[in-house]
Scaffold this motif. Structure first.
Motif, PDB file in Angstrom:
ATOM      1  N   ARG A 168      26.796  91.824  37.560  1.00 49.10           N
ATOM      2  CA  ARG A 168      27.390  92.812  38.467  1.00 49.10           C
ATOM      3  C   ARG A 168      26.359  93.852  38.875  1.00 49.10           C
ATOM      4  NH1 ARG A 168      31.314  94.380  35.515  1.00 49.10           N
ATOM      5  NH2 ARG A 168      30.387  96.266  34.662  1.00 49.10           N
ATOM      6  N   ILE A 220      31.228  91.584  46.635  1.00 48.72           N
ATOM      7  CA  ILE A 220      31.656  90.346  45.980  1.00 48.72           C
ATOM      8  C   ILE A 220      31.852  89.244  47.018  1.00 48.72           C
ATOM      9  CG2 ILE A 220      33.589  89.251  44.767  1.00 48.72           C
ATOM     10  CD1 ILE A 220      33.875  91.712  43.076  1.00 48.72           C
ATOM     11  N   THR A 251      35.786  84.261  45.869  1.00 48.69           N
ATOM     12  CA  THR A 251      35.649  85.632  45.348  1.00 48.69           C
ATOM     13  C   THR A 251      36.284  85.775  43.961  1.00 48.69           C
ATOM     14  OG1 THR A 251      37.591  86.292  46.641  1.00 48.69           O
ATOM     15  CG2 THR A 251      35.434  86.739  47.610  1.00 48.69           C
ATOM     16  N   TRP A 301      34.582  87.450  40.526  1.00 46.60           N
ATOM     17  CA  TRP A 301      35.276  88.502  39.759  1.00 46.60           C
ATOM     18  C   TRP A 301      35.435  88.083  38.297  1.00 46.60           C
ATOM     19  CZ3 TRP A 301      39.687  88.714  36.828  1.00 46.60           C
ATOM     20  CH2 TRP A 301      40.092  89.994  36.438  1.00 46.60           C
ATOM     21  N   GLU A 339      32.064  88.371  36.495  1.00 47.15           N
ATOM     22  CA  GLU A 339      31.643  89.755  36.269  1.00 47.15           C
ATOM     23  C   GLU A 339      32.517  90.475  35.247  1.00 47.15           C
ATOM     24  OE1 GLU A 339      31.232  91.907  39.905  1.00 47.15           O
ATOM     25  OE2 GLU A 339      29.514  90.706  40.597  1.00 47.15           O
TER      26      GLU A 339
END
Length: 284
Positions: A19, A29, A40, A44, A47
């Motif tokens: 990140r 992102i 996406t 996520w 991260e």
């Protein structure tokens, strides 16, 4: 990673590094997902430390973010550690997804501070008490499912006496109400026994104590601290269908303050054991 600690911490560490690289590259992102031809949600999940990673995927992300060869090599190595499986994975669907993260963090923590107002903490429960808790909380659960959930809870207790990695320090603040509702003499005796372990402190907040801050919060919580800054401290609080994980500095500081002021209202360890023993006598 060992079966004792699993891959939770490596996943979260890798996610934070990736990140930070993305943010330093000034990529959203969505932009990162487009460049990698991924979704996406996948970015996520990586991260947030919610999934393991292949080293080749870590390399691809580093390449898109313009990371140096040294950083790329280090993160590829960390990605391999995210494949580790903790002992609790063998319990499969007996662990809700929102709780699996906690089990991994608990196994990796160097110190656990727990406040409970209504129940004996899971790490200190006997088999009979744990079974009763599940029967009351989840009357829809089949007997086999309850037995697996109880076995998982008892399995977690091994961290109290493990030697490698070293057992965490466990500090517990327990309201007297938790000692009197649905608790038999066996469970109370177990509390006294466990409280004598060198890495465990158990202190009771008696009915005679003044109002204290933890009692005015939204209920039980755990503060998890980790060795050598491997992870930021985390606040955990669960409910019937989910859990809250807090790790922003201001959030952790707020709970630290609650713990500190509540601790000042509790009996000493010796006084707490004496009170627990006297309640046990009442129940025999």
């Amino acid at each position: 990673m060992t079966a004792d600690t699993g891959s939770t911490v490596p996943r979260r560490q890798l996610g934070r590094h990736l990140r930070r690289l993305r943010e330093e590259a000034r990529m959203t992102i969505k932009a990162a997902a487009d460049a990698l031809e991924w979704s996406t949600p996948k970015i996520w999940r990586i991260e947030s430390g919610a999934t393991s990673m292949r080293s080749l995927d870590a390399e691809a992300m580093c390449r898109v973010y313009g990371a140096s060869p040294e950083i790329t090599e280090a993160l590829m190595g960390l990605a391999k550690e995210t494949k580790g499986r903790g002992w609790w994975h063998s319990y499969g669907d007996a662990i809700p997804e929102w709780f699996e993260l906690y089990v991994g963090l608990e196994a990796a923590a160097a110190r656990l501070r727990k406040y409970e107002a209504q129940l004996i903490p899971g790490l200190l429960q006997t088999k009979a008490y744990a079974t009763n808790v599940y029967q009351v909380a989840r009357p829809d659960m089949a007997t086999e499912e309850i037995n697996r959930s109880v076995a998982l809870r008892l399995g977690r207790q091994a961290l109290l006496t493990r030697t490698a990695p070293r057992a965490p320090q466990v500090d517990i603040l327990l309201d007297e109400a938790a000692l009197r509702r649905g608790v038999d003499a066996e469970q109370l005796g177990h509390l006294v026994t466990v409280s004598r372990q060198p890495n465990v402190t158990l202190r009771v907040l008696p009915f005679g104590a003044d109002l204290y801050r933890a009692n005015l919060t939204n209920g039980a919580f755990t503060i998890l601290d980790f060795e050598h800054g491997s992870e930021p401290s985390i606040i955990y609080s669960d409910g019937l269908t989910g859990a809250l994980y807090l790790e922003k500095p201001a959030e952790v500081e707020a709970y630290e303050a609650v713990w500190s002021t509540t601790e000042n209202k509790a009996l000493s360890e010796a006084q707490s054991r004496k009170l627990i023993a006297s309640i046990a006598e009442e129940k025999t």
